[in-house]
Scaffold this motif. Structure first.
Motif, mmCIF file in Angstrom:
data_model
loop_
_atom_site.group_PDB
_atom_site.id
_atom_site.type_symbol
_atom_site.label_atom_id
_atom_site.label_comp_id
_atom_site.label_asym_id
_atom_site.label_seq_id
_atom_site.Cartn_x
_atom_site.Cartn_y
_atom_site.Cartn_z
ATOM 1 N N SER A 66 69.418 28.619 4.643
ATOM 2 C CA SER A 66 68.377 28.517 5.662
ATOM 3 C C SER A 66 68.536 29.606 6.725
ATOM 4 O O SER A 66 67.559 30.271 7.094
ATOM 5 N N LEU A 67 69.755 29.795 7.202
ATOM 6 C CA LEU A 67 70.015 30.835 8.197
ATOM 7 C C LEU A 67 69.748 32.220 7.608
ATOM 8 O O LEU A 67 69.155 33.084 8.255
ATOM 9 N N ARG A 68 70.180 32.428 6.376
ATOM 10 C CA ARG A 68 69.975 33.718 5.706
ATOM 11 C C ARG A 68 68.486 34.040 5.588
ATOM 12 O O ARG A 68 68.049 35.153 5.893
ATOM 13 N N LEU A 69 67.692 33.058 5.182
ATOM 14 C CA LEU A 69 66.256 33.276 5.045
ATOM 15 C C LEU A 69 65.596 33.563 6.397
ATOM 16 O O LEU A 69 64.694 34.404 6.488
ATOM 17 N N GLN A 70 66.045 32.883 7.451
ATOM 18 C CA GLN A 70 65.502 33.139 8.789
ATOM 19 C C GLN A 70 65.823 34.559 9.246
ATOM 20 O O GLN A 70 64.975 35.241 9.826
ATOM 21 N N ILE A 71 67.037 35.007 8.958
ATOM 22 C CA ILE A 71 67.437 36.363 9.333
ATOM 23 C C ILE A 71 66.603 37.382 8.569
ATOM 24 O O ILE A 71 66.107 38.353 9.147
ATOM 25 N N ILE A 72 66.416 37.160 7.281
ATOM 26 C CA ILE A 72 65.620 38.085 6.459
ATOM 27 C C ILE A 72 64.175 38.129 6.950
ATOM 28 O O ILE A 72 63.576 39.206 7.052
ATOM 29 N N ARG A 73 63.605 36.967 7.283
ATOM 30 C CA ARG A 73 62.225 36.945 7.791
ATOM 31 C C ARG A 73 62.109 37.731 9.091
ATOM 32 O O ARG A 73 61.158 38.480 9.290
ATOM 33 N N ARG A 74 63.076 37.550 9.984
ATOM 34 C CA ARG A 74 63.048 38.292 11.254
ATOM 35 C C ARG A 74 63.214 39.785 11.017
ATOM 36 O O ARG A 74 62.587 40.589 11.691
ATOM 37 N N LEU A 114 68.594 49.551 8.435
ATOM 38 C CA LEU A 114 68.581 48.129 8.077
ATOM 39 C C LEU A 114 69.811 47.416 8.626
ATOM 40 O O LEU A 114 69.712 46.311 9.152
ATOM 41 N N SER A 115 70.953 48.050 8.491
ATOM 42 C CA SER A 115 72.197 47.458 8.982
ATOM 43 C C SER A 115 72.135 47.230 10.488
ATOM 44 O O SER A 115 72.478 46.150 10.976
ATOM 45 N N ASP A 116 71.676 48.234 11.218
ATOM 46 C CA ASP A 116 71.565 48.100 12.674
ATOM 47 C C ASP A 116 70.604 46.969 13.043
ATOM 48 O O ASP A 116 70.890 46.165 13.928
ATOM 49 N N GLY A 117 69.458 46.906 12.360
ATOM 50 C CA GLY A 117 68.475 45.853 12.626
ATOM 51 C C GLY A 117 69.015 44.473 12.299
ATOM 52 O O GLY A 117 68.807 43.511 13.043
ATOM 53 N N LEU A 118 69.736 44.372 11.195
ATOM 54 C CA LEU A 118 70.327 43.112 10.772
ATOM 55 C C LEU A 118 71.321 42.596 11.798
ATOM 56 O O LEU A 118 71.242 41.449 12.233
ATOM 57 N N TRP A 119 72.240 43.442 12.221
ATOM 58 C CA TRP A 119 73.255 43.010 13.176
ATOM 59 C C TRP A 119 72.669 42.753 14.554
ATOM 60 O O TRP A 119 73.169 41.903 15.295
ATOM 61 N N GLU A 120 71.604 43.437 14.903
ATOM 62 C CA GLU A 120 70.932 43.167 16.176
ATOM 63 C C GLU A 120 70.370 41.742 16.169
ATOM 64 O O GLU A 120 70.489 41.012 17.151
ATOM 65 N N ILE A 121 69.774 41.343 15.067
ATOM 66 C CA ILE A 121 69.226 39.985 14.936
ATOM 67 C C ILE A 121 70.349 38.951 14.995
ATOM 68 O O ILE A 121 70.247 37.940 15.694
ATOM 69 N N ILE A 122 71.424 39.189 14.285
ATOM 70 C CA ILE A 122 72.524 38.229 14.218
ATOM 71 C C ILE A 122 73.232 38.082 15.559
ATOM 72 O O ILE A 122 73.607 36.986 15.953
ATOM 73 N N ARG A 123 73.390 39.166 16.291
ATOM 74 C CA ARG A 123 74.184 39.139 17.526
ATOM 75 C C ARG A 123 73.395 38.852 18.789
ATOM 76 O O ARG A 123 73.983 38.494 19.804
ATOM 77 N N SER A 124 72.088 39.006 18.770
ATOM 78 C CA SER A 124 71.329 38.874 20.017
ATOM 79 C C SER A 124 71.081 37.406 20.349
ATOM 80 O O SER A 124 70.844 36.575 19.474
ATOM 81 N N GLU A 125 71.143 37.110 21.630
ATOM 82 C CA GLU A 125 70.917 35.738 22.099
ATOM 83 C C GLU A 125 69.503 35.265 21.761
ATOM 84 O O GLU A 125 69.290 34.107 21.479
ATOM 85 N N ASP A 126 68.523 36.167 21.824
ATOM 86 C CA ASP A 126 67.153 35.777 21.489
ATOM 87 C C ASP A 126 66.894 35.903 19.983
ATOM 88 O O ASP A 126 65.810 35.604 19.518
ATOM 89 N N GLY A 127 67.901 36.329 19.252
ATOM 90 C CA GLY A 127 67.807 36.405 17.800
ATOM 91 C C GLY A 127 68.383 35.138 17.192
ATOM 92 O O GLY A 127 67.963 34.028 17.524
ATOM 93 N N MET A 128 69.390 35.298 16.381
ATOM 94 C CA MET A 128 69.945 34.157 15.646
ATOM 95 C C MET A 128 71.322 33.717 16.147
ATOM 96 O O MET A 128 71.858 32.730 15.655
ATOM 97 N N LYS A 129 71.884 34.407 17.102
ATOM 98 C CA LYS A 129 73.248 34.108 17.548
ATOM 99 C C LYS A 129 73.425 32.642 17.943
ATOM 100 O O LYS A 129 74.340 31.971 17.484
ATOM 101 N N LYS A 130 72.533 32.142 18.783
ATOM 102 C CA LYS A 130 72.643 30.762 19.260
ATOM 103 C C LYS A 130 72.462 29.783 18.102
ATOM 104 O O LYS A 130 73.210 28.811 17.981
ATOM 105 N N GLU A 131 71.489 30.032 17.255
ATOM 106 C CA GLU A 131 71.238 29.118 16.139
ATOM 107 C C GLU A 131 72.412 29.092 15.161
ATOM 108 O O GLU A 131 72.802 28.028 14.669
ATOM 109 N N ILE A 132 73.000 30.250 14.893
ATOM 110 C CA ILE A 132 74.168 30.307 14.014
ATOM 111 C C ILE A 132 75.328 29.545 14.641
ATOM 112 O O ILE A 132 75.969 28.714 13.993
ATOM 113 N N ARG A 133 75.575 29.808 15.927
ATOM 114 C CA ARG A 133 76.675 29.133 16.631
ATOM 115 C C ARG A 133 76.462 27.619 16.644
ATOM 116 O O ARG A 133 77.369 26.852 16.341
#
Length: 184
Positions: free
Chosen positions: A28-36, A86-105
């Motif tokens: 679920s998290l992986r699919l959300q990251i890919i969609r973003r 792609l790598s930069d965009g991916l890690w930006e999504i994973i690490r940003s507070e308005d991205g997926m960081k909070k949801e992953i945590r």
């Protein structure tokens, strides 16, 4: 009177990952990251620009190539630049507070809490011990990172070549699945 003392067993990161995978949280998290990542218009436009400016696409041979040959030639020329973007965009999504960081945590903490309280008693907020949380350290050549990015590029590189050449052989009817295969 001796009081019974309940000892808390240490939950390993492997147990947390196994539970995340078994419960479908990881997918679920992986699919959300890919969609973003796919919804990132700035990244999409930058990558389209890189493809449109490629010598492979603008060379005289491009008109005589099959879509797969053209896609491969473009990837050979600009693939590493696209992978980096792609790598930069991916890690930006994973690490940003308005991205997926909070949801992953929050998801990881919830799974940790569930594993820590298997009896299902009163639900309490459980903080994952800091020593159990490690920031992933990936270098750009990391096999795991390269496989993730390569899979994404392979999935979408034909789309970039098709959109830039207006080729009739490209299939625009293909849609992204809502769920991974076997989860429908």
């Amino acid at each position: 009177m001796a009081m019974a003392r309940r000892t808390r067993r240490k939950i390993s990161k492997e147990e947390v990952m196994e539970k995340l995978k078994d419960d479908g949280d990881f997918d679920s998290l992986r699919l959300q990251i890919i969609r973003r990542l796919k919804d990132n218009e700035e990244l999409r436009n930058s990558m389209i620009s890189v493809v449109k400016e490629s010598r492979a696409l603008n060379g005289g041979d491009a008109q005589n190539m099959k879509p797969r040959q053209l896609s491969d030639a473009i990837f050979q020329e600009v693939g590493s630049k696209m992978l980096s973007q792609l790598s930069d965009g991916l890690w930006e999504i994973i690490r940003s507070e308005d991205g997926m960081k909070k949801e992953i945590r929050d998801t990881v903490q919830s799974v940790y809490a569930t594993l820590s309280n298997p009896g299902g008693g009163p639900s309490t907020s459980v903080e994952v011990p800091k020593e159990d949380i490690k920031q992933p350290r990936f270098d750009p050549s990391s096999k795991q990172k390269q496989e993730l990015i390569q899979g994404s590029v392979e999935e979408n590189k034909g789309e970039a070549a098709c959109s830039s050449t207006n080729n009739e052989n490209c299939d625009d009817d293909e849609e992204d699945p809502e769920l991974p295969p076997g989860f429908g």
